[in-house]
Structures are given as C-alpha cells and as structure tokens.
Write a protein that holds these residues in place. Structure first.
Motif, short mmCIF file in Angstrom:
data_model
loop_
_atom_site.label_atom_id
_atom_site.label_comp_id
_atom_site.label_asym_id
_atom_site.label_seq_id
_atom_site.Cartn_x
_atom_site.Cartn_y
_atom_site.Cartn_z
N PHE A 32 80.44 48.23 38.83
CA PHE A 32 79.60 48.49 40.00
C PHE A 32 78.82 49.78 39.81
O PHE A 32 79.25 50.71 39.14
N PHE A 33 77.59 49.76 40.41
CA PHE A 33 76.73 50.94 40.42
C PHE A 33 76.30 51.21 41.86
O PHE A 33 76.15 50.29 42.66
N LEU A 34 76.11 52.51 42.16
CA LEU A 34 75.38 52.90 43.36
C LEU A 34 74.03 53.42 42.89
O LEU A 34 73.95 54.30 42.03
N HIS A 35 72.94 52.83 43.44
CA HIS A 35 71.62 53.28 42.99
C HIS A 35 70.65 53.22 44.16
O HIS A 35 70.91 52.58 45.20
N PHE A 37 66.65 52.54 45.76
CA PHE A 37 65.82 51.34 45.79
C PHE A 37 64.92 51.23 44.57
O PHE A 37 64.30 50.19 44.36
N ARG A 38 64.81 52.27 43.78
CA ARG A 38 64.06 52.18 42.52
C ARG A 38 64.96 51.76 41.35
O ARG A 38 64.48 51.60 40.23
N GLY A 39 66.21 51.61 41.60
CA GLY A 39 67.13 51.18 40.56
C GLY A 39 67.77 52.33 39.81
O GLY A 39 68.56 52.09 38.88
N ASN A 40 67.50 53.58 40.15
CA ASN A 40 68.09 54.73 39.46
C ASN A 40 69.56 54.86 39.86
O ASN A 40 69.89 54.95 41.05
N ILE A 41 70.44 54.85 38.86
CA ILE A 41 71.88 54.85 39.11
C ILE A 41 72.34 56.26 39.51
O ILE A 41 72.07 57.25 38.82
N LYS A 42 73.04 56.32 40.64
CA LYS A 42 73.59 57.59 41.12
C LYS A 42 75.09 57.70 40.83
O LYS A 42 75.62 58.79 40.66
N LYS A 43 75.72 56.52 40.80
CA LYS A 43 77.16 56.56 40.59
C LYS A 43 77.59 55.26 39.90
O LYS A 43 77.10 54.18 40.24
N LYS A 46 84.52 53.12 36.78
CA LYS A 46 85.18 53.11 35.47
C LYS A 46 84.97 51.78 34.74
O LYS A 46 84.76 51.76 33.53
N LYS A 47 84.99 50.65 35.49
CA LYS A 47 84.83 49.34 34.86
C LYS A 47 83.44 49.18 34.26
O LYS A 47 83.26 48.55 33.20
N ALA A 48 82.44 49.82 34.90
CA ALA A 48 81.08 49.75 34.38
C ALA A 48 80.98 50.48 33.05
O ALA A 48 80.30 50.02 32.11
N CYS A 49 81.66 51.61 32.93
CA CYS A 49 81.65 52.35 31.66
C CYS A 49 82.29 51.53 30.55
O CYS A 49 81.80 51.50 29.42
N GLU A 50 83.40 50.83 30.89
CA GLU A 50 84.06 50.00 29.88
C GLU A 50 83.19 48.80 29.49
O GLU A 50 83.08 48.45 28.32
N PHE A 51 82.58 48.19 30.51
CA PHE A 51 81.79 46.96 30.27
C PHE A 51 80.58 47.25 29.38
O PHE A 51 80.30 46.51 28.43
#
Length: 665
Positions: A32-35, A37-43, A46-51
């Motif tokens: 999961f990402f928090l971003h 409306f322009r798609g820039n990831i803020k957060k 851990k699963k995203a880092c592994e994936f």
C-alpha cells in the motif's frame, strides 16, 4: 475551560486514530501507498518495500506510475482525476520486476482523510495465481464460487448446454447455449424441472412436455447423479419430435456434484453429438470398405497371377512342343494345339483389355464417340466374328431384333456398345453349362432395350449389387472352376453409364440371369441417317505393292514382315520417325504406310504429318499399343486414315490394307 478540555480530548483522539492507522497501514499483507492526487508517494508500507524490492526511502520519493506499464498510464491518471467524484478506483496492469519478468497486479485506490488533508490510499495486489486459474476451466468453476462474473463468462459462453439442478431435478440455472438449444425464455427457468427438457415436443408456443416412458435412460442419469454417482461422456439415444417429425439424436451427458454446502447442487452438460456420431459411423464404414477393398485387391492380385500365368502357360508351353523336333504332330494335332494357343492368347488379351478399360473408366478419360449405324448389319458382323465362341454343343444361342426396330437406325458409340454386349455374352457362356442364351434387341419409344438372358447358375439376391464392383467375384476361393478376373461386369456397368444408359439385373440362384441395358435417345428413324462413306472392297492383290513399315520393335517388325511377305509385297523398313520421312522422300513408289505411333527420334504423329505434307493422298494406317480415344483422334488429325490396336490380327491387317489400296486404285 470546557471547550479547551474538549479540544485536548479531540486532539488526543485524532492522534490515537492516526497512530492506529499507521500501525494497520504498516502491517497490511498487501503493498500500500499513501500519495497525493498527482501520484507522488508520501508513505509506503513494509509489504510494498518487499514487493518492489526497494527501500522505504526510495519508494517515498517515487510516483505511483513508476510501477505501471506504459500502455495503461493514461488510464491510471484519468482514474486518479475521477476519484474525487468516484471515491475509489480499480485497475489491472503488469509490473516489471527486477528479474525482468512481468508480474500481473491489481491496483485499487480510494480517497481517505487524515486529519484535514485528503490523500489517496493505493494498494498493489499480485494476481498471478488468479490469472493462472482463469485459464483453466475446472479451476475457473471453483473460482466462480467467489467471483460470479468470471463464472458467468465461462458458464454462458460454453459450447455445451449446461444445467445446474438440485436433488429434486429442479433447474436452478441454464447457460445461453441451453436456452438457445431448448428454445425457452430465461424467465421460465425457475419453474422447470430437468425432466421437462428430455424427449420434448416443441409446440407452437415453445412449451415442453415430458414423456417419462421414452426418456427413462436419460432421466436415470440425472437421478443417479443426485445419489452421488458421477457420469462422464455418457452417450444416450433420444428421439425428438418437432413439427410432426421424429428425429433420432445422440446426446453426450456428463454430470458431477458442484458443491455440497447443506444443499446439494449438481451440474450437467449435454452435447448433441449426432453429427459427430454420423462422422464416426461413416469413418468406420469407410474403414470397413477400405479393408474389404484390400481383401478384394489381394484376391484380385492372386487371381490376376492366375489369369496371366495360365494363358501364358498355354502359349509358351505349346511353343516348346513345336520347338522340339522329337514331337511328330499330325496336322490335326497341330490345329488343336494352335487353337489352344489362340484361346489362351484371347484370354490373356481380354484380361489386359479389361484392366485398361477399367483404368480409363475410373480416371474419367473414356470418351463417347456416337455414330449412326444399322443394327442388323453390324450385329450380323458381330455374330459372325464370334461364331466359334458362341457355338457350344449343349447351349442353344438365339439372337433376334424386334420388329419395333425395323426402318430405324441406332445412334450411340458402336464400339463400346458391342464390347459391352460381348462382356455380357462371355459372362453368360461362362456360367451356363447347358440350356439357352438369348440376345434380344427392341425399341421403347426412342430407347434401345437389350436383353441378355441365360439359363445358367444364377446369382443369389445378396450378391446382385456386389458383382458389379471391380475385382469382386461370387466364387473367390481357390476351389472355383470359373476363369475370369472380376472386371468384366464392372467395366460393362460403367460403360453403360458412360453411354448415358441404365443397367438392370434379374437373377435367381440356379435359375439363370437376365441383364437389361436401356439406352435412352439411341433409336432414330432411318431418314436421319447421314450419308455413308463406307468403302466397298474390290478384289485387290497386294502383290508388287510397296509398303513402308515404320516400327522400332524388332519382334513386331518380324511379325508384320512375315504376314506381308506371303502377300508378295515390297517392304521398306524404318526404325524411327526421321528415317521414315527420309525413306518416303527417296521412294515415290510407296503405296501405303504402316506407322507405329511410339517410335524414337520423331514420334509417329509428327512423322505422319510430315509424310502427308510430301504427298497428301498417301494412305497411312496407324498401329499402336495405345488404346485411348485421344490417341486415336491425334492420329487421325495427323493424317492417318485408320487405326489398328496391337496385337494386330493378320486377317484384319490384310483386309485394312486391301481396303485403302482398293479405294486409291
């Protein structure tokens, strides 16, 4: 004071909720990402880092579109813009891993609020396994329990009629193919029992009526399925009545238990395999025919060995007698031996002619050359030519022309007609030991009807069609005593068809046979006879006549020379076409040319044309082992006046030469 306390408590609640969200966000089992409306990831969790095999620091400086294939980036961007109204977004794409492999992923996004700020929560799910199961029908059915849309796609687009029913045989669901096959409205499905679709009658209102007595075998399959028995590709014969017609169908049925969750549900597929079964039956029939054909051909080859070697033995064996000076034969004994050799030669020649004839008929190269002729005259010649063969002490041979044919002519291929009659007569004489053989001609309007009747052994009804097949004989075993190659009747029937006629047969075992030939439009009035160019032979001696023989085969030349020397002819021999043309130029006294068509250097067709250019009125008689109509036509076009097929009868050779020398004298 109260407001301040309420604000402190509210602030604590927000912080607590935020902390709880962060814990949940970090421990989620999917990327999961928090971003914004322009798609820039803020957060990133851990699963995203592994994936994506990236550090948290790197991920939180990237844009979500970095993980989406180029062909769907525009769709993703437009989806982000629409999230303000839609509140959520879903997209399937692929992700290129660091191992340079494409991983199918599902992207889901929704707007959330953290405090006063609006953010987008986007998740990446690896859907490799799901995609794999979608490609397998059986696994797709299992997946369909969780995903109704996927099940419906597979279910409704199946080429088989599929039913889902309960333990009482009530239909719960039918796919599109079943609805179309059984012509019912989808609204009627809930009120139908599967028995109502078995052995149905389609009425004007498309309703179905179940007839349990006639459908017990098919219905039993569904009843047994509800008892836990699974059926796989069970074939059932069903009679369907529609529009007052009874049609036999073959259905292939498969059933199984779909699930058992406190309520048994069963699945059945029904396929109409009537056409396939017919193809299978046709293939089986073709296989049987091929095997029968192989057996017939094997028998034919054995018979052919017999039919060739036996007459050869009758020729070569008796030649050895003549070569041995120790045998002192009387004149009568020599005549008997020569007669045996002639009969053996005729038998061998008939076998070869039948083989050639059936080959021409099978290949379709046999042509019909119609001519108008007088039946009585040519029948007389035919009988005279075969009078020795037709004379047997215990058989009375009768032939007659009905009065209905008086003052009428026949228009058909004369050669093929009399060859066919000869085949039927040969067959009659072969299978008749005593009694009568009758050959009769009569007219029925403009049709010529020919009867060949005998009082011979006859043919059993079950063999009436088979005897006209090539290589087939009623007596095929080694104990038979009837000679023949099994082609005569096959050739005759095909020839009659080639002439545009019909062939009928009446026969009973032990009571003889009757073959009837009907040739439509073969009878014409005598007034329609075209002017005849028939040459009347005069008594012409061949003594002193010069004949050019163009023949490359040594033995054929010796034979022709032996025949013509007795007539005291002057003979000139050429062994090829070029030599024949040169010798003709050098010998203006040549009276007639015997031209073999298959010769080296220059073939007989070209040589004949060249000779006709030198002297147009020279008669050229073609002689060849070719027996095809187009070869005859080529010979006539090249300038030949007549055509003799090898082996050439000596009397026929002398008569033909005499005829054309008579016409030129």
């Amino acid at each position: 004071m109260m407001d301040n306390e309420y604000g402190i408590v509210s602030q604590m609640g927000i912080e607590k909720a935020t902390k709880k969200f962060e814990v949940l966000f970090e421990e989620m089992p999917e990327a999961f990402f928090l971003h914004n409306f322009r798609g820039n990831i803020k957060k990133a969790n851990k699963k995203a880092c592994e994936f994506f095999e990236l550090t948290k620091e790197n991920l939180e400086t990237m844009n979500v579109t970095s993980f989406i294939s180029n062909d769907v980036i525009d769709s993703f961007k437009s989806g982000l813009k629409n999230q303000i109204d839609e509140k959520q977004f879903r997209l399937e794409t692929s992700y290129n891993s660091k191992k340079n492999t494409k991983v199918p992923v599902e992207i889901t996004s929704r707007i959330i609020k953290l405090g006063k700020a609006g953010m987008i929560l986007t998740g990446f799910r690896d859907i490799t396994v799901r995609k794999h199961y979608e490609n397998l029908l059986i696994e797709a059915k299992i997946q369909a329990e969780c995903n109704e849309n996927e099940l419906k796609l597979i279910f409704d687009n199946s080429p088989s009629s599929i039913f889902i029913f309960d333990e009482k045989l009530n239909i719960l669901r039918m796919n599109n193919k079943a609805v179309e096959k059984f012509k019912i409205n989808s609204s009627e499905i809930g009120n139908l029992n599967i028995g109502e679709l078995i052995n149905f009658i389609i009425s004007g209102c498309n309703s179905f009526h179940y007839n349990g007595n006639n459908a017990s075998s098919l219905l039993n399959i569904f009843l047994e399925t509800t008892k836990g028995i699974k059926f796989t590709k069970e074939e059932v014969q069903v009679s369907i009545k529609t529009d007052n017609l009874l049609i036999d169908k073959t259905f292939q049925v498969s059933t199984s238990l779909l699930n058992n969750n406190n309520h048994s549900v069963y699945l059945a597929t029904i396929d109409d395999v009537t056409k396939r079964k017919k193809i299978e039956q046709d293939l089986l029939s073709a296989k049987e025919k091929a095997e029968e054909s192989d057996r017939l051909k094997s028998a034919f080859i054995q018979n052919l060995h017999h039919e060739i070697r036996t007459p050869l033995n009758g020729i070569l064996g008796f030649i050895d007698f003549f070569a041995d000076d120790s045998y002192n034969f009387t004149i009568e004994e020599k005549r008997e031996l020569i007669e045996v050799m002639h009969k053996s030669g005729d038998r061998l020649l008939k076998t070869i002619n039948d083989l050639l004839e059936i080959s021409k008929l099978e290949s379709g190269i046999q042509k019909v050359n119609n001519e108008i002729f007088d039946l009585k005259t040519h029948l007389g010649h035919f009988i005279q030519e075969h009078q020795i063969k037709f004379h047997k002490s215990e058989i009375e041979f009768i032939y007659e022309i009905d009065s209905s044919l008086e003052k009428k002519m026949i228009n058909t291929d004369k050669s093929k007609l009399f060859q066919t009659i000869q085949n039927f007569l040969d067959n009659a004489f072969k299978f008749t030991h005593k009694g009568i053989i009758n050959l009769k001609f009569c007219a029925e309007n403009d049709s010529l009807i020919i009867y060949v009747e005998d009082s011979g052994i006859g043919v059993a009804p079950e063999f009436h069609d088979l005897i006209f097949k090539p290589f087939w004989q009623v007596h095929k075993d080694l104990d038979r005593y009837y000679e023949g190659n099994g082609l005569g009747l096959a050739v005759s029937k095909k020839t009659v068809c080639t002439l545009g006629g019909e062939l009928f047969m009446k026969s009973e075992l032990g009571k003889g046979s009757t073959f009837i030939i009907k040739l439509p439009k073969a009878v014409v009035f005598r007034e329609q006879q075209v002017s005849s160019n028939t040459i009347t032979n005069k008594e012409v001696s061949l003594e002193g006549k010069t004949i050019l023989i163009c023949e490359d085969d040594k033995f054929n030349h010796i034979y022709l020379e032996a025949v013509l020397i007795r007539e005291k002819c002057k003979l000139i021999h050429a062994s090829n076409g070029i030599e024949a043309v040169e010798l003709f130029k050098m010998n203006p006294a040549i009276d007639i040319v015997l031209m073999d068509l298959k010769i080296p250097e220059m073939n007989g067709f070209k040589a004949s044309s060249r000779i006709k250019e030198i002297r147009s009125n020279i008669p050229i008689i073609a002689q060849s082992a070719f027996a095809l109509d187009n070869d005859k036509q080529r010979a006539f076009k090249a300038g030949c006046i007549d055509y003799l097929t090898k082996p050439i009868n000596s009397d026929l050779l002398i008569a033909t030469i005499t005829k054309y020398l008579s016409s030129s004298s």
